[in-house]
Structure formats: structure tokens, C-alpha cells
Design a protein around this motif. Structure first.
Motif, PDB file in Angstrom:
ATOM      1  N   ASP A  65       4.291  -3.446   4.994  1.00  0.00           N
ATOM      2  CA  ASP A  65       5.444  -3.145   4.143  1.00  0.00           C
ATOM      3  C   ASP A  65       5.043  -2.299   2.944  1.00  0.00           C
ATOM      4  OD1 ASP A  65       7.213  -4.582   5.727  1.00  0.00           O
ATOM      5  OD2 ASP A  65       7.201  -6.368   4.448  1.00  0.00           O
ATOM      6  N   ILE A  66       3.975  -2.703   2.298  1.00  0.00           N
ATOM      7  CA  ILE A  66       3.571  -2.070   1.042  1.00  0.00           C
ATOM      8  C   ILE A  66       2.928  -0.712   1.275  1.00  0.00           C
ATOM      9  CG2 ILE A  66       1.984  -2.308  -0.926  1.00  0.00           C
ATOM     10  CD1 ILE A  66       2.581  -5.320  -0.793  1.00  0.00           C
ATOM     11  N   THR A  95      13.036  -1.135   0.706  1.00  0.00           N
ATOM     12  CA  THR A  95      12.912  -2.591   0.627  1.00  0.00           C
ATOM     13  C   THR A  95      13.734  -3.268   1.713  1.00  0.00           C
ATOM     14  OG1 THR A  95      12.605  -2.398  -1.768  1.00  0.00           O
ATOM     15  CG2 THR A  95      13.138  -4.579  -0.913  1.00  0.00           C
ATOM     16  N   THR A 105       3.491   1.341   3.764  1.00  0.00           N
ATOM     17  CA  THR A 105       4.330   2.261   4.528  1.00  0.00           C
ATOM     18  C   THR A 105       5.510   2.698   3.665  1.00  0.00           C
ATOM     19  OG1 THR A 105       3.761   1.064   6.556  1.00  0.00           O
ATOM     20  CG2 THR A 105       5.624   2.566   6.667  1.00  0.00           C
ATOM     21  N   ALA A 138      11.446 -10.158  -0.673  1.00  0.00           N
ATOM     22  CA  ALA A 138      10.805  -9.094   0.101  1.00  0.00           C
ATOM     23  C   ALA A 138       9.476  -8.692  -0.535  1.00  0.00           C
ATOM     24  CB  ALA A 138      11.731  -7.889   0.210  1.00  0.00           C
ATOM     25  N   SER A 139       8.652  -7.994   0.232  1.00  0.00           N
ATOM     26  CA  SER A 139       7.306  -7.629  -0.215  1.00  0.00           C
ATOM     27  C   SER A 139       7.316  -6.876  -1.527  1.00  0.00           C
ATOM     28  CB  SER A 139       6.616  -6.798   0.874  1.00  0.00           C
ATOM     29  OG  SER A 139       6.557  -7.513   2.093  1.00  0.00           O
ATOM     30  N   ASP A 140       8.286  -5.995  -1.734  1.00  0.00           N
ATOM     31  CA  ASP A 140       8.346  -5.217  -2.970  1.00  0.00           C
ATOM     32  C   ASP A 140       8.469  -6.072  -4.219  1.00  0.00           C
ATOM     33  OD1 ASP A 140       8.000  -2.670  -2.009  1.00  0.00           O
ATOM     34  OD2 ASP A 140      10.146  -2.167  -1.950  1.00  0.00           O
ATOM     35  N   ASN A 189      14.263  -2.453   4.625  1.00  0.00           N
ATOM     36  CA  ASN A 189      13.623  -2.357   5.941  1.00  0.00           C
ATOM     37  C   ASN A 189      12.287  -3.083   6.015  1.00  0.00           C
ATOM     38  OD1 ASN A 189      15.600  -0.796   7.331  1.00  0.00           O
ATOM     39  ND2 ASN A 189      14.955   0.997   6.157  1.00  0.00           N
ATOM     40  N   GLN A 190      11.853  -3.679   4.913  1.00  0.00           N
ATOM     41  CA  GLN A 190      10.621  -4.453   4.945  1.00  0.00           C
ATOM     42  C   GLN A 190      10.833  -5.749   5.722  1.00  0.00           C
ATOM     43  OE1 GLN A 190       9.482  -4.828   0.796  1.00  0.00           O
ATOM     44  NE2 GLN A 190       8.427  -2.842   0.824  1.00  0.00           N
ATOM     45  N   THR A 238       1.897  -8.265   7.873  1.00  0.00           N
ATOM     46  CA  THR A 238       3.262  -7.751   7.722  1.00  0.00           C
ATOM     47  C   THR A 238       3.490  -7.219   6.312  1.00  0.00           C
ATOM     48  OG1 THR A 238       4.104  -9.292   9.389  1.00  0.00           O
ATOM     49  CG2 THR A 238       5.707  -8.353   7.859  1.00  0.00           C
ATOM     50  N   ILE A 239       3.075  -7.976   5.316  1.00  0.00           N
ATOM     51  CA  ILE A 239       3.261  -7.557   3.928  1.00  0.00           C
ATOM     52  C   ILE A 239       2.437  -6.318   3.624  1.00  0.00           C
ATOM     53  CG2 ILE A 239       2.828  -8.229   1.527  1.00  0.00           C
ATOM     54  CD1 ILE A 239       3.691 -11.076   2.339  1.00  0.00           C
TER      55      ILE A 239
END
Length: 318
Positions: A92-93, A99, A95, A291-293, A101-102, A88-89
Motif C-alpha cells: 500500500d505504502i 487511500t 505503490t 487504512a495504511s495511509d 484502493n489500499q 499488504t501494508i
């Protein structure tokens, strides 16, 4: 060693025992910098999964069909969910999405509280079709007007002794970690509590009372900060089963987090394949988790200390 009882280092191999078996791993004499980005991603992911297991251990230590209670279930939970969160992470990174929508969320270093993600909460062959999901809630089939308890149970295929465990990760308004770099709710972590409601199907054969509430169909047991069994018993069949509908009122919860339903039985090792479905929220008042960011920025401060927290799917307290 040949008797399977070796422990300790032999050359570059370390021997140890787990679950009555001798296991081994290669000893790394030249580890990479433990503060590299890759290491920090891995630490954040594993800490997040362990915190989730710790919070829900009362359920998750026996929620995987075919695995023994305790260590085997724990390893299965950690292995499967670490891969899910890692994927998932990575998505996120890699795509180009905002943030907000991650979908990946991690805990902060040193915080002993879980964050909801789309965890696999049980695994097995016992299909769960009674509670269906729509948006952020589950519900059973609506009852017909004046339908009796017995007729409804027959129509929906309710089997006496089946247990439907609603699993909840309930996000609190209270902040557990706040970023010193970013003024964004998704750079912080809120406290989150684990709870559950068990609906244990009764034998209602021949009951001719008109069906009005869940208590006529199920024995109900709860854990965590959820509403009383009397309140839950009075829910009408077909009504939404949601985080906000089950959590105790007036205790600072946002109504967001994660919810899933596991089907199981006491008398057989049967589980459904079930996932936690996440309500991510829509604004700074109810969104949650790092979040991933923001993962690397939060985790460059250090590493998290990991704790541990007894057979509830099968009706026990420990």
C-alpha cells in the motif's frame, strides 16, 4: 539448563518454556526508541492480528492442520497473518495508489475490536471446492429441476461428516475510534463482530425427496449474531452465501467485512487452506478500518492493550 528446565536470564540470553520445550531468546540491553515509526507499524500490525485471533478463537485455535489445539494454532495464525498484513501494508505504502484502493486495515490503539483483512483462516490439505466464490458471496452448485436430495449430493460429491464452516467478520455501523486529525472514514475504526455458520453434511443416501433447501443436506450450527438455524436451513442450494445474507437483520451491520469457508472433519485432523475474502465497501457508510495511509497518525497516540477471548470445527463448544 541441561535438563531443559532453565528459566530466566543467563548473561544476554533469556530462557523460558513453552509447549513443554525449553526455548531461548537474546536479551536486548539497548532497545531502539519504542516510538519509532518502524515500531509503531509493528505494534499496529501485531495488535490487529491478535484482535482477529481473539475474536475468532473459537475457530482459529484448531484451524491449522497438524498443530495442537491452542497455543500452537495461535502461534501459527499470528505468524502467518502478521507476515500477510505486513506485506499488504508495505505494498500500500510503496505503490502510488489512493487511500480508498489500499487493502491493509489496522485497529486503533486501545480498541478491543477486530478489523477484517485477507487473513489465512485455516491451513491444511483437505481441498474446499464445494463453495465457490463470486464477487462478495459463496455459493454451491445450482440444483437441477426436480433433482432429489440423494442425486444432488452424489453429483456434487458431498461426503457425510464433512463440515463446511462459514467464517464471518461483520462490520457494524457503530464507530469504535474516530480520528481527531482526519475527516475520513478510513482514518477511523468501526466495531466488528465475529460469527460462523457450520454446515455438517448428512448421510442422505437413498433420500428421494425433491431438494429444496440446505437443511435437507446439512445439520446447521451457528455462533455470533447470525440468522437462526431455521432461516439458514431454508436457503436454497446454489443461492448466495454472503455477509448480508447471514447476519441478523436490524442490528446495525453494514453488510461489509470478511467471509471465508473452511472444510474440515470431526473424525480426522483435516483442514482446507482457506482465506478470508474482504468486502471493503464503496462509501463512507460501509467502509471500515484504519487504512495504511493513516496508520502512523492513529498509532502515535500510544499502544494497544491486547486481550484473549473455544473446538468448533470439530463440533465441540469448548
Amino acid at each position: 539448563m541441561f535438563l531443559g528446565m532453565a528459566r530466566g536470564k543467563v548473561g544476554d540470553v533469556v530462557f523460558y518454556r513453552a509447549d513443554g520445550q525449553q526455548l531461548s531468546r537474546v536479551r536486548n540491553r539497548n532497545p531502539r526508541n519504542p516510538r519509532s515509526n518502524a515500531q509503531l507499524f509493528q505494534r499496529a500490525i501485531m495488535a490487529t492480528i491478535v484482535q482477529a485471533y481473539t475474536a475468532g478463537k473459537a475457530i482459529f485455535d484448531h484451524s491449522f492442520q497438524g498443530y495442537s489445539v491452542g497455543a500452537q494454532n495461535q502461534r501459527e495464525f499470528l505468524k502467518r497473518n502478521a507476515k500477510l498484513l505486513r506485506d499488504t501494508i508495505a505494498a500500500d505504502i510503496n505503490t502510488p495508489i489512493t487511500t480508498n484502493n489500499q487493502l491493509g486495515r489496522v485497529v486503533a490503539p486501545g480498541v478491543s475490536a477486530p478489523v477484517p483483512n485477507s487473513y489465512i483462516i485455516s491451513k491444511g490439505t483437505y481441498q474446499q471446492n464445494l463453495f465457490t466464490r463470486e464477487d462478495n458471496a459463496f455459493h454451491m452448485p445450482l440444483k437441477d429441476s426436480d433433482e432429489t436430495v440423494s442425486a444432488y449430493a452424489t453429483r456434487i460429491g458431498l461426503i457425510p461428516g464433512d463440515i463446511y464452516t462459514v467464517v464471518l467478520f461483520m462490520v457494524n455501523e457503530k464507530v469504535a475510534y474516530e480520528s481527531s486529525q482526519w475527516d475520513d472514514v478510513l482514518a477511523s475504526q468501526q466495531y466488528c463482530d465475529f460469527g460462523y455458520v457450520r454446515f455438517i453434511a448428512k448421510d442422505v443416501t437413498g433420500v428421494t425427496d425433491v431438494l429444496t433447501n440446505m437443511g435437507q443436506l446439512f445439520e446447521i450450527e451457528t455462533g455470533g449474531n447470525v440468522r437462526s438455524t431455521n432461516e439458514i436451513s431454508n436457503i436454497s442450494p446454489g443461492a448466495d452465501i454472503s455477509i448480508s445474507g447471514l447476519v441478523q437483520s436490524g442490528v446495525g451491520y453494514t453488510g461489509t467485512g470478511g467471509i471465508g469457508v473452511i472444510r474440515s472433519r470431526r473424525d480426522m485432523d483435516l483442514r482446507s487452506e482457506s482465506y478470508l475474502y474482504v468486502n471493503y465497501g464503496t462509501n463512507a457508510n460501509n467502509m471500515f478500518g484504519i487504512a495504511s495511509d493513516y496508520l502512523l497518525d492513529a498509532w502515535k497516540a500510544g499502544t494497544v492493550s491486547i486481550g484473549d477471548s473455544d473446538l468448533i470445527l470439530e463440533g465441540g463448544e469448548g
